[in-house]
Every structure is written in structure tokens, then in C-alpha cells.
Design a protein around this motif. Sequence first.
Motif, PDB file in Angstrom:
ATOM      1  N   TRP A  15       0.818  -1.383  -0.244  1.00 42.31           N
ATOM      2  CA  TRP A  15       0.267  -0.246   0.299  1.00 42.31           C
ATOM      3  C   TRP A  15       0.517   1.584   0.046  1.00 42.31           C
ATOM      4  O   TRP A  15       0.212   2.551  -0.080  1.00 42.31           O
ATOM      5  N   ILE A  16       2.031   1.051   0.505  1.00 38.24           N
ATOM      6  CA  ILE A  16       3.225   2.587   0.412  1.00 38.24           C
ATOM      7  C   ILE A  16       4.028   2.295  -0.295  1.00 38.24           C
ATOM      8  O   ILE A  16       4.864   1.988  -0.438  1.00 38.24           O
ATOM      9  N   GLN A  17       3.625   4.192  -1.284  1.00 34.29           N
ATOM     10  CA  GLN A  17       4.845   3.551  -2.111  1.00 34.29           C
ATOM     11  C   GLN A  17       5.981   5.111  -1.566  1.00 34.29           C
ATOM     12  O   GLN A  17       6.932   5.543  -1.955  1.00 34.29           O
ATOM     13  N   SER A  18       4.603   6.098  -2.065  1.00 33.40           N
ATOM     14  CA  SER A  18       5.099   7.479  -1.402  1.00 33.40           C
ATOM     15  C   SER A  18       4.642   7.940  -0.370  1.00 33.40           C
ATOM     16  O   SER A  18       4.176   7.524   0.619  1.00 33.40           O
ATOM     17  N   TYR A  19       5.595   8.590  -0.150  1.00 34.79           N
ATOM     18  CA  TYR A  19       5.219   9.774   1.643  1.00 34.79           C
ATOM     19  C   TYR A  19       3.268  10.116   1.531  1.00 34.79           C
ATOM     20  O   TYR A  19       3.090  10.221   2.411  1.00 34.79           O
ATOM     21  N   ARG A  20       3.138  10.124   0.740  1.00 41.22           N
ATOM     22  CA  ARG A  20       2.006  11.067   0.135  1.00 41.22           C
ATOM     23  C   ARG A  20       0.794   9.937   0.113  1.00 41.22           C
ATOM     24  O   ARG A  20      -0.259   9.825   0.798  1.00 41.22           O
ATOM     25  N   PHE A  53       9.900  -3.492  11.341  1.00 41.58           N
ATOM     26  CA  PHE A  53       9.075  -3.976  10.837  1.00 41.58           C
ATOM     27  C   PHE A  53       9.249  -3.603   8.868  1.00 41.58           C
ATOM     28  O   PHE A  53       9.069  -4.469   7.522  1.00 41.58           O
ATOM     29  N   ALA A  54       9.580  -2.241   9.046  1.00 47.22           N
ATOM     30  CA  ALA A  54       9.873  -1.643   7.091  1.00 47.22           C
ATOM     31  C   ALA A  54      10.669  -2.813   6.887  1.00 47.22           C
ATOM     32  O   ALA A  54      10.287  -2.983   5.505  1.00 47.22           O
ATOM     33  N   LYS A  55      11.773  -2.612   8.037  1.00 53.69           N
ATOM     34  CA  LYS A  55      13.205  -3.600   6.686  1.00 53.69           C
ATOM     35  C   LYS A  55      12.734  -4.657   6.607  1.00 53.69           C
ATOM     36  O   LYS A  55      13.013  -5.401   6.125  1.00 53.69           O
ATOM     37  N   ALA A  56      12.031  -5.718   7.184  1.00 51.13           N
ATOM     38  CA  ALA A  56      11.698  -7.378   7.628  1.00 51.13           C
ATOM     39  C   ALA A  56      10.816  -7.250   6.622  1.00 51.13           C
ATOM     40  O   ALA A  56      11.709  -8.202   5.731  1.00 51.13           O
ATOM     41  N   PHE A  57      10.412  -6.792   6.213  1.00 50.28           N
ATOM     42  CA  PHE A  57       9.402  -6.656   5.232  1.00 50.28           C
ATOM     43  C   PHE A  57       9.868  -6.064   3.406  1.00 50.28           C
ATOM     44  O   PHE A  57       9.089  -5.630   3.007  1.00 50.28           O
ATOM     45  N   ASP A  58      10.602  -5.031   3.849  1.00 49.93           N
ATOM     46  CA  ASP A  58      11.436  -4.478   2.882  1.00 49.93           C
ATOM     47  C   ASP A  58      10.173  -3.286   2.831  1.00 49.93           C
ATOM     48  O   ASP A  58       9.254  -3.409   1.211  1.00 49.93           O
ATOM     49  N   CYS A  59      10.325  -2.479   3.687  1.00 54.77           N
ATOM     50  CA  CYS A  59       8.754  -1.266   2.874  1.00 54.77           C
ATOM     51  C   CYS A  59       8.792  -0.279   2.999  1.00 54.77           C
ATOM     52  O   CYS A  59       9.084   0.640   4.091  1.00 54.77           O
ATOM     53  N   GLN A  60       9.805   0.121   1.703  1.00 51.73           N
ATOM     54  CA  GLN A  60      10.785   1.816   1.539  1.00 51.73           C
ATOM     55  C   GLN A  60       9.472   2.299   0.861  1.00 51.73           C
ATOM     56  O   GLN A  60       8.150   1.896   0.395  1.00 51.73           O
ATOM     57  N   PHE A  61       9.318   3.930   1.053  1.00 55.54           N
ATOM     58  CA  PHE A  61       8.497   4.486   0.407  1.00 55.54           C
ATOM     59  C   PHE A  61      10.028   6.167  -0.567  1.00 55.54           C
ATOM     60  O   PHE A  61      10.868   6.680  -0.092  1.00 55.54           O
ATOM     61  N   GLN A  62       8.465   6.169  -1.182  1.00 54.06           N
ATOM     62  CA  GLN A  62      10.056   8.180  -1.728  1.00 54.06           C
ATOM     63  C   GLN A  62       9.522   8.927  -0.250  1.00 54.06           C
ATOM     64  O   GLN A  62       8.422   9.199  -0.240  1.00 54.06           O
ATOM     65  N   THR A  63      10.133   9.710  -0.588  1.00 49.59           N
ATOM     66  CA  THR A  63      10.187  10.575   0.758  1.00 49.59           C
ATOM     67  C   THR A  63       9.965  11.541  -0.061  1.00 49.59           C
ATOM     68  O   THR A  63      10.350  11.964  -1.663  1.00 49.59           O
ATOM     69  N   LYS A  64       9.378  12.769   0.622  1.00 53.51           N
ATOM     70  CA  LYS A  64       9.439  14.431   0.131  1.00 53.51           C
ATOM     71  C   LYS A  64      10.306  14.866  -0.672  1.00 53.51           C
ATOM     72  O   LYS A  64      10.039  15.711  -1.567  1.00 53.51           O
ATOM     73  N   ASP A  65      11.551  14.774  -0.540  1.00 60.47           N
ATOM     74  CA  ASP A  65      12.914  14.765  -0.716  1.00 60.47           C
ATOM     75  C   ASP A  65      13.713  13.890  -1.950  1.00 60.47           C
ATOM     76  O   ASP A  65      15.086  14.114  -2.642  1.00 60.47           O
ATOM     77  N   GLY A  66      12.459  12.547  -1.843  1.00 58.98           N
ATOM     78  CA  GLY A  66      12.877  12.414  -3.629  1.00 58.98           C
ATOM     79  C   GLY A  66      13.615  10.512  -3.696  1.00 58.98           C
ATOM     80  O   GLY A  66      13.981  10.265  -4.309  1.00 58.98           O
ATOM     81  N   VAL A  67      14.250  10.953  -2.289  1.00 58.45           N
ATOM     82  CA  VAL A  67      14.323   9.720  -1.411  1.00 58.45           C
ATOM     83  C   VAL A  67      14.211   8.246  -0.665  1.00 58.45           C
ATOM     84  O   VAL A  67      12.778   8.656  -0.186  1.00 58.45           O
ATOM     85  N   LEU A  68      14.751   6.759  -1.374  1.00 58.68           N
ATOM     86  CA  LEU A  68      13.608   6.342  -0.394  1.00 58.68           C
ATOM     87  C   LEU A  68      14.411   5.693   0.963  1.00 58.68           C
ATOM     88  O   LEU A  68      15.338   6.045   1.262  1.00 58.68           O
ATOM     89  N   ASP A  69      13.251   6.038   1.975  1.00 58.16           N
ATOM     90  CA  ASP A  69      13.051   4.988   3.434  1.00 58.16           C
ATOM     91  C   ASP A  69      12.380   4.176   4.014  1.00 58.16           C
ATOM     92  O   ASP A  69      11.359   4.449   3.262  1.00 58.16           O
ATOM     93  N   TYR A  70      12.899   3.943   5.027  1.00 55.55           N
ATOM     94  CA  TYR A  70      12.145   2.864   5.354  1.00 55.55           C
ATOM     95  C   TYR A  70      10.750   3.834   5.981  1.00 55.55           C
ATOM     96  O   TYR A  70      11.273   4.163   6.545  1.00 55.55           O
ATOM     97  N   VAL A  71       9.875   2.820   6.447  1.00 52.78           N
ATOM     98  CA  VAL A  71       8.846   3.460   6.949  1.00 52.78           C
ATOM     99  C   VAL A  71       8.847   3.398   8.588  1.00 52.78           C
ATOM    100  O   VAL A  71       9.575   2.038   8.910  1.00 52.78           O
ATOM    101  N   TRP A  72       8.345   3.869   9.178  1.00 50.32           N
ATOM    102  CA  TRP A  72       8.427   4.347  10.646  1.00 50.32           C
ATOM    103  C   TRP A  72       7.284   3.544  11.669  1.00 50.32           C
ATOM    104  O   TRP A  72       5.711   4.565  10.599  1.00 50.32           O
ATOM    105  N   ALA A  73       7.239   3.240  11.878  1.00 54.23           N
ATOM    106  CA  ALA A  73       5.950   2.488  12.617  1.00 54.23           C
ATOM    107  C   ALA A  73       5.525   2.495  14.574  1.00 54.23           C
ATOM    108  O   ALA A  73       6.927   1.954  14.812  1.00 54.23           O
ATOM    109  N   THR A  74       4.620   2.331  14.451  1.00 53.45           N
ATOM    110  CA  THR A  74       3.714   1.840  15.448  1.00 53.45           C
ATOM    111  C   THR A  74       2.738   0.773  15.953  1.00 53.45           C
ATOM    112  O   THR A  74       2.759   0.048  14.713  1.00 53.45           O
ATOM    113  N   SER A  75       3.254   0.459  17.215  1.00 54.03           N
ATOM    114  CA  SER A  75       1.727  -0.839  17.221  1.00 54.03           C
ATOM    115  C   SER A  75       1.227  -0.366  18.875  1.00 54.03           C
ATOM    116  O   SER A  75       2.103   0.346  20.093  1.00 54.03           O
ATOM    117  N   TRP A  76      -0.099  -0.455  19.046  1.00 50.74           N
ATOM    118  CA  TRP A  76      -0.514  -0.288  20.802  1.00 50.74           C
ATOM    119  C   TRP A  76      -1.958  -1.499  20.907  1.00 50.74           C
ATOM    120  O   TRP A  76      -2.841  -1.009  20.000  1.00 50.74           O
TER     121      TRP A  76
END
Lengths: 481, 481
Positions: B121-126, B234-257
Motif C-alpha cells: 500500500w505504501i510507495q510514497s510519502y503521499r 518491521f519495515a525493514k523485515a518486510f522491505d517496505c520503503q517509500f519515496q520521501t518528499k526529498d525524492g529518496v528512499l527510506d524505510y517506513v516508521w511504525a507503531t503498534s498499540w
Amino acid sequence: MADKITSRSEDYSQWYIDLVRSAKLADYADVRGCMDIRPNGYAIWEKMQAALDRMFKETGHVNAYFPLFIPESFIAKEAEHIEGFAPECAVVTHGGGEELAEKLYIRPTSETIIWSSYKKWIQSYRDLPILINQWANVVRWEMRTRLFLRTTEFLWQEGHTAHANPEESQEEVLRMINVYKTFAEEYMAMPVIMGKKTDNEKFAGAVDTWCIEAMMQDSKALQAGTSHNLGQNFAKAFDCQFQTKDGVLDYVWATSWGVSTRLIGALIMAHSDDRGLVLPPKLATRQVVIIPILRGDKAAVIERANALAQELNKNGIPSFVDSSEQNSPGWKFAEYELQGIPIRIELGPRDIEKGICIAARRDTLEKTELALDETLPDQISEILNTIQESMFERALQFRTEHTFEVQSYEEFKVAVEKGFVIAHWDGTAETEAKIKAETKATIRVLPEEADYIAQYRIDEPGTCIYSGKPAARKVVFAKAY
Amino acid sequence: MADKITSRSEDYSQWYIDLVRSAKLADYADVRGCMDIRPNGYAIWEKMQAALDRMFKETGHVNAYFPLFIPESFIAKEAEHIEGFAPECAVVTHGGGEELAEKLYIRPTSETIIWSSYKKWIQSYRDLPILINQWANVVRWEMRTRLFLRTTEFLWQEGHTAHANPEESQEEVLRMINVYKTFAEEYMAMPVIMGKKTDNEKFAGAVDTWCIEAMMQDSKALQAGTSHNLGQNFAKAFDCQFQTKDGVLDYVWATSWGVSTRLIGALIMAHSDDRGLVLPPKLATRQVVIIPILRGDKAAVIERANALAQELNKNGIPSFVDSSEQNSPGWKFAEYELQGIPIRIELGPRDIEKGICIAARRDTLEKTELALDETLPDQISEILNTIQESMFERALQFRTEHTFEVQSYEEFKVAVEKGFVIAHWDGTAETEAKIKAETKATIRVLPEEADYIAQYRIDEPGTCIYSGKPAARKVVFAKAY
Ligand SMILES: [Zn+2]
Ligand SMILES: [Zn+2]
């Protein structure tokens, strides 16, 4: 935005899947046969749950929760039940790192685990009736899956009631199938035929299964809810006896009844179109989207749009504004049509000057000019009511146009490709099976509604279209989901 | 009516189980380690769900539903996660009559199955943030079970959010632990200490776990809710990267509760007494029971009682009458005390003559004479508010009285048998483990609330009570459920 949705005329099955995925209602998960119900889809389920839960409570029911796991020996206690369900169960063999002494089935339905508890709760007629409902997930191993309609895991509610005599349990069976009919027609705007299943189609372990059957836009049938008279079958299987008012022992009388997330699939297939979802207002979390046309004094237009949304929300009409500049009005129109928001309001600087706005109905795509004054919430309310009613009327008209009365098997074979077929049946499982083998059509329902019976003279005796033998009444045949 | 409930002073654990079963809140099911949540217990859960769900939605979250099953390979993707959870999982090895190629774990928590979808579901910061909650059942194989507090299957909610940067995810972690604190204190009337867990006590796979800790009436601690900062694990474990506003790739930051039906156990153990359940009014489905004293003109008394219930219900105070002649008033008093109805109104013929009625508070058993006139709904509302507040105050006072600040390990060992102990800790896992081995007490929380920190001078440096080494701050030790 929307990926392209295949048109219904081109490929109805593909249209359905495209729609479900584009509107982000659900998607296949990375585990076999299971789905993710995404927020847009789950919001529909929440609206359904709220309405049904209220109706269950108004009819005296309370909620409870029973275990996910059913010991193998419990499933085996009711002979028809295990025969019907065991082959499609998921089975837990290990827990806490060790092999289990007894296998645990993931509930495909909860009669057995619940009756093992009812046995402990019921000693006397004073403990009856028990009127419990459970909201839960269930698992039935499916070879061919389709989002919402048939997945290995799905969400549902299952009512399980216990009664002191067969009159009360039969009353309960009818009460609940009528609750489902009311829900389907008044909330989902989906006409249904209420009646009984044949012995062959009934629930494994039931004496009788009552159902509601709906017609989809491809004129196939979909079973939308069932209510089972279980007689004393489960009480006997679990040796659940009670002391009657007269001081003798008798087995308890039972019912069970359920609807599932399958209803979301039915809702989509009954109403939606090539642009996407069409939601009846009563099941829409957001009923109105306001799209400001950003020309001239943009800030003023956005301010007016926000004020309008606030006014509508204050009047109990859930509304929101999409004032993002990133997407064009045309993009937004398509996006919210895809999402099925019942009414779109377009509001530009010239509209504001003229004191009007444009309301577009999602179901008919018809546009109306509305006065932008204090009467607007009432005007919108009226349109929402009209949408709710006209969606039902349109679906009913479609069903009427696709219902055929036939006198011969030749006519039957042609008609059953086009919709519901009303025909005489000799009442034998043999005829039912042969027709199914030859045409894939099944007996969907033995109608029990006075109006429907009168309309199609269901109770008129005649000659079975297949065997030529005497037939006491007509039944409804169709191909089904 | 009530089976005999063991008194708290005689045997606290037995009191708890007796209460849960006598008040028909829950019972052990006929499947190992699982419980039936009976209607009286489930009604509390429904009240909790309604309040929490509203708070989640007010903070921007939506609900969704993900699969019950997690493929073995998914659980294995996050190293700490599988180490923590795999040993307590239930495992499905067969489905649809065949052995599965890959084993399926019943979810013990859903990070892995959810991140396998978020990746899609996640490709971009959008596409960020994703703010999703799920109401679901989970399974953790337990050797020793206790109704509500520790069972193999339980119900909970689990929030899973995805963010574009660590500041946002940390904000979310704090937002949600504060939602839980508000819920615990304002709805459950249960004071909690908010703060962080030690590395040893944190969630398997988290960077940090925040928690709320409550004190039960036996002065033991109970973890009532947790909010995890999962970093990019978890983003690293599932290789979940997104394109940041600056156009680079980063892993997504997560929480659970999450919070669970365990809260029902906490609610009982925080407030209830030897007569049965004591419910804070905000979590009581039925706030007032009216018991007509059937002397003289019985019909007139019953009529007056029914009118009163109607009046209270009309004013938003859920009330009901028990006018059955089968049971005595004394029996009814005991029964509704057992069930925890916050207010009992007694109404006899002489009361009606005098224009009064008697209201008995469930929490203090205190009786008050009220004017039986149009002011009654307001009078009752005020008492309900008083009950809600005084239950909180009483629990807070109990916690204060059972919180001990100690300077030495000798003092510690005595104090930790009596409640929470605030002491300096050198920050090492070694000291933590030794104290646990010797006393069974664990570090419950590193407080992060300004008030609590100030009250107990938590951030004052000092000397570790165990090792004598320098300690940067104090922490809260206790024996825990
Ligand atoms: Zn047609
Ligand atoms: Zn004490």
C-alpha cells in the motif's frame, strides 16, 4: 485514483474484483484464501453491524463471545454437522510448541462449542430462553475464493438461542429471518425473497433453514442470510436437558442465524456501476462530499464549503470537503464516484454569487440546482431519502424484469440463463439434483411471503416441469453465488 | 443467585474467580485455556469498545480487518519477534482435509501480516500516514490461565500505524498511550502510571514500549495497555520503503498499540468487593435498578417504579425495574450488588406516600433518601458522577498508601510484598534480572508523567539499591499479574 474498472457488460466477474480493489474495499492478503478488509470496506461493515446490533437488542438479544477453537470430538457429536463442515475446516495440531492430544478445529460455525456451554447453563425452564448473539470470525477452507463472497476467513454474527418449546423456537427463527429481510430491504436497499430451503440446501444439522435470497445485477442469486430451526438436534448431541414447568425432563429447542461480510459483496453486486461503488445513504459513513471549484477568491470558496459541511454535519448529515489543490475537480468527481459517496455538492464562486450549489446524485448521476440557504440540510435530507428509496425500487424492478414463470423444462433452460425462474417442482431431491446437474441451477427458496406467493401464485398446484409428476407448489430456481 | 464468594482477605485469587463466575461475567470453556465471555462480561467489553473506538476515531484512526492466519515465514522475518512469539503460538497444519505446504500461525499479534500488506500500500510519502486499528481475537498458548487476565484466546484491539519520519511515529506512540491513560482513569476510574518499559520487558520487535500500569487491591501491578515504537524494524523485515518528499528512499516508521479483555479483569480487581462486582457508572450498561417493595397496593407501587424507570431512561440514565414476586427484596439486593449495578433505588408504599425513595450506592453501600419528584434524574446523575469520581479517588488513595520509597535492598524486600516500590536502579539488565530472580518483582515502569515524577522525585540521581552503583533515576518495582 481509480485503476481502470472493467465494465459490467464486458466481464461482470472482473468488474466486481476491479471495483473492490480500486475502491480499496478489500484485497487478497498474502495468506491463502484470506482477505484484508480495508478501511473503506470495513466502514460499510461497521454501519451494517451498528444497524443489525440495534435490531438484535431491540428483539431481546445480548452479545457474548465463545472460543475460536472447537475440539474434534465436539464437531463429531452431531452427525450431519460434522459431515457438512469437517472437510472444510482448518485444523490446529500444535500449540505452545507441542503436539496436541486432541486436534482443535477453527470454528466454521459455533453450534457445538456453544451447546457444550449451554448444557452447563441450562437446568430448568427458568434458565430459558437464552438469546445470545456473537460477532466473530469464522474459517471455512475454500478452494476458489472471491473477495467478500467466498474467502477462507470471514466475519459474521451468529445468533444461538435456546428455548423451552418448539413454538417459541420457531417464532424466533421467523423473527430473525424477518429482521434480516428488514435490514436487507431498508438499509441495503436490496429486495429479498424470504422463505425456506429444500432439505438438500439446508444447514448441516438443522431441521429447517429459512433464508433471504437476493438478485445481483447479472441476474444470479445470492443467499444473504439464514435462520435455522435446529429442533432438539444439538441439545441431544450435547445431552442438554431441562426441567419443564410440568417437572419432566425434555431436550432444549434451538435456533441459530447469521449474516456475514458476504453482505458487502451483495451490496456491491446489487447496486454498483461501471464508475464504482454505489452506496445506499443508510450504509454510507460519509453521505456528502463538497467539492469547491477553486477559481477567483479561492479562500472565500473554501470557507463557504467548510461552513456548508459544518452546517450539514450539525444536521446529522455526515459531510466533508475536499479542497486539495493537488487534484482537479474532475479527478475528485471520479474518485468520490468510485468511493460511492451518495451526494456530491459542487460549489464555485459564481454559484455562491447566485446563491446556489449543484448536487449530483451518485446513483443516477443526475444533477440538481439547490438554493444555498438555510433550507439546504432539508433539501439534502430529501435527496438522501430519495436515493435510498429509488435504489430499492430500481433493484426490485430489475428483479421483476428478470423473473420468469415457465411451464416446461425447455422454457426453463432458456429462462434460467436470464434470471430467477418460477416453476413447479415435484418435491423430490432426485429432480432437484438432476436439474442442478444439467443446468447448474438450484432451488433457491420455497417462498413464504404472502405478497410474493400471491404475485407468482406460488401455492398453485401443477405439474413438475422436469418429471411431469404432480407438484404441490412452485419454487424459485436460479444460478447462484 | 450468587454462589458463595470467597472473601478477599481469605483468598484473593479465589475471590476473583468466584466473583467472575458468580456474576456470570465469564467461565472456562470446554476447550483448553479458553473462556466463554458471558453476556454480563461482554456488556462491559462493549462499553469499553464504544469509548475507545470513539477516542481512536477522534484521533484520526480508521478500522480495518486483517487475516487470522500468519504464514510461518512471515513470523520469522523479524528476529526478536519470532523469538518472543513463536513458542506461544497455535499452529494450523491442515486445511480442507490436506496437509498445508506452509504452516499457519494463529495471530498472537498482527505486525507481520499487516506489514506484508502495508508494503503493497505504501510507495510514497503521499500514502502516509496510515492510521489503522483492528478489533480482533488473538491466541497465545498459556500454560496457566486465569479468566480475563490470561487465557489462550482473548479479544483486543491493535493499532498499527505507518509514518514518514520518526518524530511523527513517536508522537503517535505518546498520543495513544495517553488515550489509554485517559480511558483507564476517566472510564475505568483506575489510576495508572504512564511511562516506558525496560528493554527486558518491552515488546518483541519494538524499539521502545510505553505502558500504563495499575495497582490491584492486593497491591500487585497489572499492565493495562501498551504502545510500541517499532522504529523501522518491521519495515525493514518486510522491505517496505517509500519515496520521501526529498525524492529518496527510506524505510517506513511504525507503531503498534493495544488493550484487551484483560482490562475487564483489571476493572474487577481494582474495584470490586466481597459482595461482587463494583462497576464505574461510565462502564455500566444498566446504571440504576429499581426494586419496588411489594406491600399494600402492589400494582400501584409497580406502576410508580415503572414510571420512574421510564423517567430516568428518558434522561439518559439506563434503568430497569425488578418487580418479580418470585424473589424477595433481600435476594434482589444481593443479586444486583453481585452484578455491580451502580445505584439501587428502593421504593415502597410508605416512601411513595412520603414522596421519597431510597438510593443505595453500590461502591460505598451508603443509602440516601431522595425526593421523589421531578428533580430525581438530576439527583441520580449527581450520585453517578460522585460514584465515578470517588471510585477513582479511593483507588488512587489505595495506590498512594501502598507505594513505598526505599533506600536499601533490605527495605525493598519487605516493601515489595506490600505494593509498589520506588527505588534507584543502576539501569543494567543484570541487576533487573537478579532482583526478579530473588524477589519475583519486576521493573513495571520508568515513569514519564511530570506529576508522578515530581511526587516521587523519580529523576533524582542516587545509588542502586541492589548493586550500589550510580543510578540516574528511580523506577517502579512490583510483583505483577
Ligand atoms: Zn437484463
Ligand atoms: Zn493494604
